[in-house]
Design a protein around this motif. Structure first.
Motif, PDB file in Angstrom:
ATOM      1  N   VAL A 791       0.852  -1.190   0.000  1.00 30.68           N
ATOM      2  CA  VAL A 791       0.000   0.000   0.000  1.00 30.68           C
ATOM      3  C   VAL A 791       0.890   1.244   0.000  1.00 30.68           C
ATOM      4  N   HIS A 792       0.765   2.011  -1.054  1.00 29.89           N
ATOM      5  CA  HIS A 792       1.504   3.274  -1.134  1.00 29.89           C
ATOM      6  C   HIS A 792       0.546   4.405  -0.833  1.00 29.89           C
ATOM      7  N   VAL A 793       1.051   5.414  -0.116  1.00 28.83           N
ATOM      8  CA  VAL A 793       0.232   6.618   0.024  1.00 28.83           C
ATOM      9  C   VAL A 793       0.963   7.749  -0.679  1.00 28.83           C
ATOM     10  N   VAL A 794       0.254   8.370  -1.591  1.00 25.02           N
ATOM     11  CA  VAL A 794       0.844   9.486  -2.319  1.00 25.02           C
ATOM     12  C   VAL A 794       0.154  10.750  -1.832  1.00 25.02           C
ATOM     13  N   TYR A 795       0.936  11.644  -1.261  1.00 25.92           N
ATOM     14  CA  TYR A 795       0.330  12.870  -0.733  1.00 25.92           C
ATOM     15  C   TYR A 795       1.136  14.063  -1.214  1.00 25.92           C
ATOM     16  N   ARG A 796       0.445  15.121  -1.547  1.00 26.32           N
ATOM     17  CA  ARG A 796       1.129  16.203  -2.257  1.00 26.32           C
ATOM     18  C   ARG A 796       1.850  17.188  -1.354  1.00 26.32           C
ATOM     19  N   ARG A 797       1.590  17.079  -0.047  1.00 25.98           N
ATOM     20  CA  ARG A 797       2.290  18.000   0.848  1.00 25.98           C
ATOM     21  C   ARG A 797       3.221  17.219   1.767  1.00 25.98           C
ATOM     22  N   GLU A 798       3.587  17.910   2.876  1.00 27.23           N
ATOM     23  CA  GLU A 798       4.456  17.238   3.827  1.00 27.23           C
ATOM     24  C   GLU A 798       3.628  16.519   4.873  1.00 27.23           C
ATOM     25  N   ARG A 799       4.274  15.673   5.625  1.00 27.80           N
ATOM     26  CA  ARG A 799       3.565  14.889   6.625  1.00 27.80           C
ATOM     27  C   ARG A 799       2.826  15.778   7.620  1.00 27.80           C
ATOM     28  N   ARG A 800       3.499  16.872   8.049  1.00 30.89           N
ATOM     29  CA  ARG A 800       2.866  17.690   9.072  1.00 30.89           C
ATOM     30  C   ARG A 800       1.612  18.410   8.537  1.00 30.89           C
ATOM     31  N   ASP A 801       1.460  18.403   7.220  1.00 32.78           N
ATOM     32  CA  ASP A 801       0.300  19.061   6.625  1.00 32.78           C
ATOM     33  C   ASP A 801      -0.894  18.128   6.473  1.00 32.78           C
ATOM     34  N   MET A 802      -0.699  16.840   6.755  1.00 30.31           N
ATOM     35  CA  MET A 802      -1.791  15.877   6.512  1.00 30.31           C
ATOM     36  C   MET A 802      -2.990  16.185   7.390  1.00 30.31           C
ATOM     37  N   PRO A 803      -4.176  16.225   6.783  1.00 30.76           N
ATOM     38  CA  PRO A 803      -5.354  16.529   7.589  1.00 30.76           C
ATOM     39  C   PRO A 803      -5.835  15.363   8.457  1.00 30.76           C
ATOM     40  N   ALA A 804      -5.359  14.146   8.198  1.00 26.18           N
ATOM     41  CA  ALA A 804      -5.828  12.996   8.983  1.00 26.18           C
ATOM     42  C   ALA A 804      -5.386  13.126  10.440  1.00 26.18           C
ATOM     43  N   LEU A 805      -6.085  12.435  11.309  1.00 24.83           N
ATOM     44  CA  LEU A 805      -5.716  12.442  12.734  1.00 24.83           C
ATOM     45  C   LEU A 805      -4.312  11.855  12.898  1.00 24.83           C
ATOM     46  N   THR A 806      -3.540  12.473  13.776  1.00 23.33           N
ATOM     47  CA  THR A 806      -2.159  12.035  13.963  1.00 23.33           C
ATOM     48  C   THR A 806      -2.095  10.564  14.352  1.00 23.33           C
ATOM     49  N   GLU A 807      -3.010  10.157  15.252  1.00 26.63           N
ATOM     50  CA  GLU A 807      -2.934   8.768  15.708  1.00 26.63           C
ATOM     51  C   GLU A 807      -3.256   7.776  14.588  1.00 26.63           C
ATOM     52  N   GLU A 808      -4.085   8.218  13.657  1.00 29.60           N
ATOM     53  CA  GLU A 808      -4.380   7.359  12.503  1.00 29.60           C
ATOM     54  C   GLU A 808      -3.156   7.201  11.620  1.00 29.60           C
ATOM     55  N   ILE A 809      -2.468   8.313  11.414  1.00 28.08           N
ATOM     56  CA  ILE A 809      -1.271   8.263  10.564  1.00 28.08           C
ATOM     57  C   ILE A 809      -0.232   7.365  11.211  1.00 28.08           C
ATOM     58  N   GLU A 810      -0.085   7.568  12.540  1.00 30.05           N
ATOM     59  CA  GLU A 810       0.916   6.758  13.237  1.00 30.05           C
ATOM     60  C   GLU A 810       0.547   5.275  13.203  1.00 30.05           C
ATOM     61  N   ALA A 811      -0.749   5.001  13.402  1.00 22.59           N
ATOM     62  CA  ALA A 811      -1.182   3.605  13.388  1.00 22.59           C
ATOM     63  C   ALA A 811      -0.945   2.994  12.017  1.00 22.59           C
ATOM     64  N   ALA A 812      -1.255   3.749  10.979  1.00 21.60           N
ATOM     65  CA  ALA A 812      -1.064   3.248   9.620  1.00 21.60           C
ATOM     66  C   ALA A 812       0.409   2.950   9.369  1.00 21.60           C
ATOM     67  N   GLU A 813       1.226   3.850   9.886  1.00 22.51           N
ATOM     68  CA  GLU A 813       2.661   3.688   9.713  1.00 22.51           C
ATOM     69  C   GLU A 813       3.142   2.408  10.411  1.00 22.51           C
ATOM     70  N   GLU A 814       2.640   2.228  11.652  1.00 23.35           N
ATOM     71  CA  GLU A 814       3.008   1.033  12.409  1.00 23.35           C
ATOM     72  C   GLU A 814       2.588  -0.242  11.682  1.00 23.35           C
ATOM     73  N   GLU A 815       1.435  -0.126  11.039  1.00 23.21           N
ATOM     74  CA  GLU A 815       0.921  -1.323  10.388  1.00 23.21           C
ATOM     75  C   GLU A 815       1.627  -1.614   9.075  1.00 23.21           C
ATOM     76  N   GLY A 816       2.423  -0.674   8.628  1.00 24.92           N
ATOM     77  CA  GLY A 816       3.223  -0.974   7.445  1.00 24.92           C
ATOM     78  C   GLY A 816       2.867  -0.181   6.212  1.00 24.92           C
ATOM     79  N   VAL A 817       2.029   0.774   6.340  1.00 26.54           N
ATOM     80  CA  VAL A 817       1.770   1.636   5.196  1.00 26.54           C
ATOM     81  C   VAL A 817       2.949   2.583   5.102  1.00 26.54           C
ATOM     82  N   HIS A 818       3.764   2.400   4.143  1.00 23.78           N
ATOM     83  CA  HIS A 818       4.889   3.316   4.018  1.00 23.78           C
ATOM     84  C   HIS A 818       4.509   4.371   3.028  1.00 23.78           C
ATOM     85  N   PHE A 819       4.764   5.552   3.459  1.00 20.52           N
ATOM     86  CA  PHE A 819       4.095   6.613   2.746  1.00 20.52           C
ATOM     87  C   PHE A 819       4.681   6.906   1.387  1.00 20.52           C
ATOM     88  N   HIS A 820       5.877   6.475   1.188  1.00 16.23           N
ATOM     89  CA  HIS A 820       6.379   6.671  -0.169  1.00 16.23           C
ATOM     90  C   HIS A 820       6.392   5.349  -0.918  1.00 16.23           C
TER      91      HIS A 820
END
Lengths: 1044, 567
Positions: A791-820
């Protein structure tokens, strides 16, 4: 002259001195002596470096290593490691908040390397008490050049050509001013330096006087030569004892070196400087008041003309400039007018010095070329807003300046642009405020200062200011009237037109700009009886409650949880929000952002406590009937959180309701948008059935408006209709290939998943999710659980600009969604720092979906940058830098499924035909406070009105619209005055020491490798009641603080 | 003077180079509203009422401080200015207690007048309702902060006109208040009750207690006259209502003090406690009885004839008497006419206005705090503008404090040295000047400006009439005493006690009245008319402010009538 192998520069500015630099110097002296390094290492006391936030600062040359937050206890280690062994003391290095990495060298600090230091060039670099250090930095060379090779007129001409404008704030051309005084008849002539810096939060002049006093003396000497004055005064406030002491030392040294006195440098020019200590009246910064004060009279302005250039000190021609104006002159003379005018903006050449303060990460003294956009100062030099809160406004120009809102972050900082925006350059205060600042209160604060500092001469300033203050105080205390806003503008007009001096004319500025850019906040105070920032205690019994859109009485139910009274706690919660179980799991918890405990350590875990009480309810809840049956019915279109809440409230008020739901089940986005691992369906079902227990609610599922029923038909059957239809459509990427098989939009994906459809087609797929919001995160995490290979996530800004909840981003990251470049290989998360960093390279945008045989084969992306080819950034209205494509930086992700999740849309096609108007952004247009649409008897709320939002925001609107419909149907004025939030009953509430020190309790979370296998709930809640009770006791109950 | 031409409100008008816009407007009959402006006070431009539009200027400019320039185009009234002025007035009205119906000044108040002029029929702003103290610690006037608009006319008048510099301001912003010294009550302060502040206050903040609520300007008659209480001869205006004096004000136009008075001239006369003599009286046995004017005159003539005519009578005249009375007196008693003033006289060719020019002011032999209080204003003003004062002995505690140098009473050498150093010395000396200093000064003659301060109000007039001070040898057994409204000194009282025949012309019952054979009512200050010659030798006009009682005669008429009967 002895040579040293190292110089240790210890900042002795006021900030660092307060932080203990005297003790640090003492410690260095002792350590250097102990290690016998006195002859090798030279210890230098310097003036302010500017970065007061990280003080006390120590810089060690020749390398230029920067140590911050140094304490006397660190000195031993610095001497031992750095000076003796030649190693860095890593823990004292500066950590960049953007990159989270250590920065070694002073010159590499983002705070400094984006500045352009002309006026402050020596501050923090030389010993201000040693004239030789100044001379070593080209000091007094400009004086020699002016005296020996230039005529007085030549000097004035040079200053004129440089375009230097008065740094005191008004921006009058300095050279022109000099020529006026030179031409003025009569004598003797005087030079005055205005060092009466009195704005709250401003310390530019002070730092310059403390850090480089000779530059002022040299500037005044040159001005005296040019104008023909033999005497100069420095008017400095007595509250600046260190500045005064250093200036006295500098004057004495200059006299000793023959640079002040008779026949300077062998010419027949003579000049003396006297120091006059002011008593700290803000108005004495006004030139005529300042002159009166020097003359020994009450410091009050007088009308001009005559200007001081013709009639100043003792009635003689006098030139007054600010400290920074004089300090700029030697550099102009030395480097030439062309050099100076090439820096900065065309009409405001040179640099501007700002005291950057308020809610930014790096506060301190900043010198930037004129014309630098505001956003760069705040977000690059200042490193953004402290605690990563939202930027709201910046107040420039001190208490007579104005606030500038987020949509103007691209404003170039120069005299004319700031004035055009309603603010001021002023002497250079720049106070940044975040979302938790109330603009009405901020305006009131500045006004209070200016009113108290008025000299009291002219009625517009003396009385007008007082009246404005009375009105603003009234508004912040909840007694504001709608007419007050017009009255503010009226009085401000009288003050601006009628006041005698700039103080009176400028006093209304903060109020006027606040009103101009934040009128809705004033109206919220007056009409809604709410302070959106949660600052004004008249409206917000506690910050958390004002942060909650549904205004749940949080402190009260938290206290009940602490006592184990879950049912009572739930009753309190449901008064405002009937979804405790849902919100206990998925609420963004705005309350926690505002929690005052968060200022101490971490906020109270409000959401986790909420879930705990909801999970521990002892008996099913039956909503109470509040009013008798009205015999009328209301149609509610849409069974999401907003529609359900409205139906519940209306039923409680005695109306029969019919919910028309297009999908097979109630719940809206709670059911079809949120995956089970965050919100199990059983929990949602229970919550909905308890709401329906109120009776009076008829539910028609699988009934879509426009398809199964028509709005006009519904209107015939019901007294009113509420549209709570949500936003289920998806924004398209609008790139080639979007029609290919394998492109599934995020909302659609989640809806299919949550409807129980067969999702096995995901298995083994490589997927690219496009977007950075909650839908993107939910989709990405669900895809992993459905067996996607990558699963790739393509986002046009920087991580700190993501509108998603921080804990969701962190959880996704832990689960293995690598953002690039994501894989499921979470077990190999221990990757090198390089790769770790690469993961944060978000800046990418899809340009084309590649396909073969009608199926997706990949996605072509382009890298983005936050600055353009010239290194300039543009800020958008969300205070984020707008990404711009980098030419030729394409890369391709080879995937076979694309999930665009770049925003939701509302299906308006049918509504428009029914006479429902929409806004430009596609949302339904409603009247504020009544939620009435353009069609009679039709109301609208929810995502369809405010755009995609949270459950609690929909609940808030449901509560409000129910009241509005009730008022409408009962013929009550829809703008009935709002009610103040109720205040808690006085009660005994004691925190013990243990509560005060206890860290925030964490819930049990399933390990990533376990949870990612299926859709079971990830968060397990608190393991035991005691944990919850103890966590609840962390609440400070600040709502009790303001009780009567 | 260069004439300039400018356009004001569309009309072409002329002014003089250096005029302010306000001055040009005044010259041309254009009425620009003002509050803080007062003729003779330095302009501060602070009330913002006189803001006008001037083409080419940045924003509005105050007419009172802005110099008029040739070719200037000025607008003094338009909708915008009217709105601004009304708003400004509303602000002032909302600041403190300006409820006109309860105010002493209602009808005469400049603030009220402007409110009417600008149609301010209500105040849109909320009232601030401050509770500010009323200072009634002074005997003659009170200060009500609640009606003060902080125009600072009183502060400037106290400093610039009266020279005392007692009034000032405390605090700042909305808390700004006028205060005396370092915020004392007037009673505890160094205030000398000269009352100049009362006369410049545009509202009812500074109120004269005596005349408060006795009427408005339209109810009063004003009579220009001269103060009769010392030889400075300040110009006054006597305000009367229904034939009674209610207030004394300084006459801004009159020499020498241009409106500055002292407590003795402004307030004390209105607090006269002595019993007025209204009818002629004559001795009948052991008591005095009311008699007709004819009877009193013939009794007097008979008494004088009885002792052997005017040559056997000692005539004593107070310097309160007018020049006209003094001439008549001299005609009657010739060599036997004497004044009550002490024998020492002072003289000089200087005018009080010379003090304005001096760089060193020397004072000797006069208590300016108590005797020549208005002269102390001249001296203090000189010091305020930067001149230095030197005192021989003492010139009163308050003046001494302002002095740069205090010399011994007879330190001629010291004086000589200082005079030599100064460029424009002015010497002010009074009756008590030490003889050696007097001698020194007489030697200096016209080399420096000398201002001699005479002891009694019209002493110079009596001297001119050839009336000399009383000397021990010249007292006879018959005494004719023209005391007017003066008090009787111990010396005179002593002589009157010894006299066998005693005729008195007096306004009030005094200690020796019961011993008199005949008493004539002498007109008091507000019924007196004629001329005085002040200490500078200037002729000052006294005008009767109130009618005589029916049939009453002036001092000179009485004396002349007696003389006629003796022929």
């Amino acid at each position: 002259m002895p040579l040293y192998r190292a110089h240790v520069l210890v900042c002795r500015g006021t900030g660092c001195t307060a932080g203990g630099s005297v003790e640090i110097l003492e410690a260095f002296r002792k350590e250097l002596a102990d290690k016998h390094l006195e002859d090798e290492v030279m210890l230098v006391e310097t003036g302010c470096h500017g970065m007061c936030e990280r003080g006390p600062n120590v810089v060690i040359y020749p390398e230029g290593v920067y140590y911050c937050n140094v304490s006397p206890l660190d000195v031993h280690e610095i001497v031992e490691e750095h000076l003796y062994k030649g190693c860095l003391v890593e823990r004292l290095l500066y950590t960049s908040p953007e990159l989270m990495q250590k920065i070694v060298y002073y010159k590499d600090l983002p705070f400094y390397n984006r500045q352009h230091r002309i006026i402050l060039r020596n501050c923090g670099f030389i010993d201000p008490e040693n004239i030789e250090e100044y001379i070593a930095c080209d000091g007094y060379q400009a004086l020699a050049k002016a005296l020996l090779s230039m005529t007085p007129d030549g000097v004035i001409e040079e200053v004129k050509r440089s375009g230097l404008r008065g740094r005191g704030g008004a921006g009058f051309p300095t050279g022109l001013k000099w020529s006026f005084t030179k031409k003025a008849r009569g004598g003797p002539k005087y030079i005055i330096c205005n060092a009466d810096e009195g704005d709250p939060g401003a310390f530019m002049d002070r730092s310059l006087l403390e850090g480089d006093p000779h530059s002022l003396i040299e500037g005044m000497l040159i001005a005296g030569y040019a104008i023909g004055a033999k005497e100069g005064y420095v008017y400095c406030r007595a509250e600046y004892p260190l500045a005064i002491r250093r200036l006295k030392i500098a004057i004495a040294q200059a006299e000793e070196y023959g640079l002040l006195g008779e026949d300077i440098l062998g010419t027949n020019h003579s000049f003396r400087i006297k120091l006059k200590e002011g008593a700290g009246a803000f108005v004495c910064g006004e030139e005529t008041a300042l002159i009166a004060s020097i003359e020994g009279r009450r410091g009050e302005p007088r009308p001009r003309p005559p200007f001081p250039a013709n009639s100043g000190l003792w009635g003689k021609p006098t030139n007054i400039n600010n400290v920074k104006s004089y300090a700029s002159v030697p550099q102009i003379i030395l480097n030439g007018a062309e050099w100076f005018s090439s820096i900065g903006a065309a009409r405001s050449p040179g640099t501007a010095v700002f005291a950057l303060t308020g809610k930014v990460k790096n506060t301190g003294l900043v010198e930037i070329p004129m014309g630098t956009p505001l956003g760069n100062i705040i977000f690059d030099i200042g490193s953004g807003i402290a605690k990563d809160r939202k930027f709201k406004a910046v107040q420039t120009g001190g208490p007579l300046g104005g606030c500038i809102p987020v949509q103007m972050l691209n404003l170039p900082v120069d005299f004319d642009s700031l004035t055009a925006a309603g603010a001021l350059m002023g002497s250079g205060g720049m106070i940044v405020v975040d979302e938790n600042t109330c603009m009405v209160e901020l305006a009131r604060f500045f006004l209070q200062f200016a009113v108290a500092e008025s000299c009291g001469q002219c009625p517009p300033c003396r009385i007008g200011g007082q009246k404005l203050l009375e009105i603003l105080t009234r508004i912040t205390q909840g007694a504001g009237k709608v007419e007050d806003l017009a009255m503010i503008e009226d009085i401000a007009g009288v003050m601006k037109e009628g006041s005698l001096c700039a103080l009176g004319q400028g006093t209304p500025n903060p109020v006027l700009t606040a009103l101009k850019y934040f009128r809705d906040e004033f109206e919220a105070h007056i009409i809604d009886k709410r302070c959106p920032a949660g600052v004004c205690t008249a409206f917000a019994p506690s910050p958390c409650r004002s942060g909650c859109p549904a205004e749940v009485n949080i402190p009260e139910y938290i206290s009940l949880i602490a006592d184990g009274k879950y049912d009572e706690a739930l009753a309190v919660h449901r008064q405002s929000n009937p979804f405790p179980s849902v919100c206990g799991r998925v609420c963004p918890a705005f309350c926690e952002d505002k929690c005052r405990r968060g200022e101490v350590d971490d906020p109270v875990a409000v959401r986790d406590l909420k879930r705990f009480m909801a999970d521990h309810e002892s008996a099913p809840w039956v909503p109470e009937q509040l009013e008798p049956d009205k015999g009328e019915s209301v149609a509610i279109v849409g069974g999401g959180p907003g529609g359900l809440t409205a139906a519940l409230r209306l039923a409680q008020f005695g109306y029969r309701c019919t919910i028309y739901e297009a999908l097979p089940k109630l719940g809206g986005m709670m059911r079809y948008g949120i995956p089970d691992y965050r919100l199990p369906k059983s929990v949602l079902d229970d919550e909905i059935s308890s709401i329906l227990r109120v009776g009076k609610i008829e539910v028609k599922t699988n009934t879509a408006l426009g398809k199964d029923v028509a709005l006009s038909g519904v209107l015939k059957e019901h007294a009113a209709v509420l549209l709570a239809i949500g936003a289920q459509g998806s924004h398209r990427l609008d790139i080639p290939g979007e029609e290919l098989e394998g492109v599934v939009h995020g909302v659609e994906l989640l809806q299919r998943l949550n409807s129980g459809e067969d999702m096995s087609f995901v298995k083994g797929k490589r997927v690219a999710v496009v977007g950075g919001g909650n839908v993107a995160m939910d989709a990405a995490r669900s895809l992993l659980r459905l067996g996607a290979a990558e699963v790739h996530v393509v986002y046009r800004r920087e991580r700190r600009d993501m509108p998603a909840l921080t804990e969701e981003i962190e959880a996704a990251e832990e689960e293995g969604v690598h953002f690039h470049l994501a894989t499921r290989r979470w077990r190999r998360r221990m990757i090198s720092a390089e790769e770790e960093r690469a993961k944060f390279h978000f800046l990418a945008a899809p340009t084309e979906i590649l396909g073969a045989e009608g199926k997706v084969t990949g996605i072509k992306c382009q890298r983005l940058s936050l600055t353009d080819a010239h290194g300039k950034a543009e800020f958008d209205s969300s205070a984020r830098k707008r990404p711009v494509p980098v030419e030729g930086s394409y890369f391709t992700l080879h995937v076979d499924m694309i999930v665009p999740a770049v925003g939701q849309t509302i299906d308006m096609s049918l509504l428009r035909e029914e006479g429902i108007n929409q806004n430009r952004d596609g949302t339904i247009s409603v009247q504020p406070r009544t939620f009435l649409t353009s069609r009679e008897r039709v109301f609208a709320i929810g995502d369809a009105v405010i755009g995609p939002a949270s459950v609690v925001e929909a609940v808030s609107q449901g509560n409000k619209v129910a009241k509005a419909i009730h008022r409408y149907l009962r013929g009550i004025d829809p703008l009935e005055p709002a009610q103040f939030l109720d205040r808690p009953e006085p009660e005994r509430y004691e925190l013990n020491e243990e509560d005060a020190e206890r860290p925030r309790a964490k819930t049990n979370i399933l390990a990533p490798e376990v949870r990612v296998c299926d859709f079971r709930e990830v968060d397990l809640g608190y393991p035991a009641p005691e944990v919850a009770h103890r966590e609840a006791r962390r609440c400070l109950r600040c709502d009790l603080e303001t009780r009567e | 003077m260069t004439t300039i031409t400018l356009t004001i409100d569309g009309k072409e008008v002329k002014g003089e180079q250096g005029d302010t816009i306000l001055e040009v407007c005044k010259r041309n009959g254009i009425d620009v509203p003002t509050l803080c402006h007062f003729d003779g006070l330095a302009e501060r431009g602070l009330c913002r009422m006189c803001l006008v539009e001037a083409k080419g200027e940045r924003g509005l400019v105050p007419a009172c401080t802005t110099e008029a320039r040739d070719g200037m185009e000025v607008t003094t009234e338009n909708e915008k200015l009217t709105a601004l002025r009304r708003a400004n007035l509303e602000l002032l009205f909302s600041e403190k207690n300006h409820f006109c119906m309860f105010c002493e000044m209602s009808g005469d108040c400049e603030l009220q007048n402007l409110a009417y002029r600008y149609g301010m029929d209500h105040v849109r702003y909320d009232y601030s309702w401050p509770k500010l103290p009323v200072d009634a610690t002074r005997k003659y006037f009170l200060f009500d902060q609640n009606r003060c608009i902080l125009c600072r006319r009183c502060v400037r008048a106290c400093e610039e006109l009266a020279g005392h510099g007692v009034l000032g301001l405390k605090d700042r912003g909305p808390k700004t208040l006028v205060c005396a010294d370092l915020d004392y009550t007037f009673g505890e302060s160094t205030c000398v009750s000269c009352g100049t502040c009362l006369q410049v206050c545009p509202t009812g903040a500074l109120v004269d207690k005596k005349s408060a609520y006795l009427g408005r300007e339209i109810h009063f008659d004003r009579t220009k006259s001269t103060c009769t209480f010392c030889s400075v001869g300040c110009g006054i205006e006597i305000l009367t209502r229904d034939g009674l004096p209610v207030r004394i004000e300084g006459d801004w136009e009159a020499e020498p003090s241009h409106g500055i008075l002292c407590v003795a001239g402004r307030f004390e006369p209105l607090y006269e406690a002595r019993k007025r003599i209204k009818h002629p009286m004559a001795r009948c046995g052991s008591s005095l009885v009311e008699v007709s004017w004819e009877e009193a005159l013939s009794l007097t003539a008979e008494a004088i004839k009885g002792v052997g005519g005017p040559s056997a009578v000692t005539g004593i005249i107070s310097p309160r008497a007018t020049n006209e009375a003094a001439s008549a007196f001299k005609r009657l008693f010739d060599e036997n006419a004497h004044s009550t003033t002490p024998p020492k006289t002072t003289a000089g060719d200087g005018k009080l206005s010379d003090i304005e020019e001096g760089d060193w002011i020397f004072i000797a032999g006069a208590d300016l705090d108590e005797e020549f209080r208005v002269v102390s204003s001249f001296v203090k003003r000189a010091v305020n503008r930067g001149a230095k004062a030197a005192v021989s002995g003492s010139a009163g505690e308050r003046v001494d404090k302002k002095a740069a140098k205090i010399l011994a009473e007879d330190d001629v050498a010291g004086l000589e040295k200082l005079i030599a150093e100064s460029e424009r010395p002015v010497f002010v000396w009074g009756p008590a000047t030490h003889p050696t200093v007097v001698k020194y000064l007489q030697g200096l003659k016209n080399k420096i400006k000398q201002i001699g301060l005479a002891a009694g109000a019209n002493n110079r007039g009596l001297e001119k009439a050839g009336i000399n001070p009383l000397c021990e040898s010249s007292t006879r057994e018959a005494l004719y005493l023209l005391i007017a409204d003066d008090v009787v000194s111990c010396e005179i009282e002593e002589k009157a006690r010894k006299a066998k025949t005693l005729i008195i012309q007096s306004s009030y019952i005094n200690e020796i009245a019961e011993r008199a054979d005949v008493i004539f009512p002498s007109p008091p200050w507000f019924e007196r008319s004629g001329t005085y010659t002040n200490t500078e030798g200037r002729l000052c006009r006294l005008n009767r402010a109130c009618k005589h009682p029916k049939g009453a005669l002036s001092d000179e008429e009485i004396v002349d009538a007696v003389r006629r009967l003796l022929r």
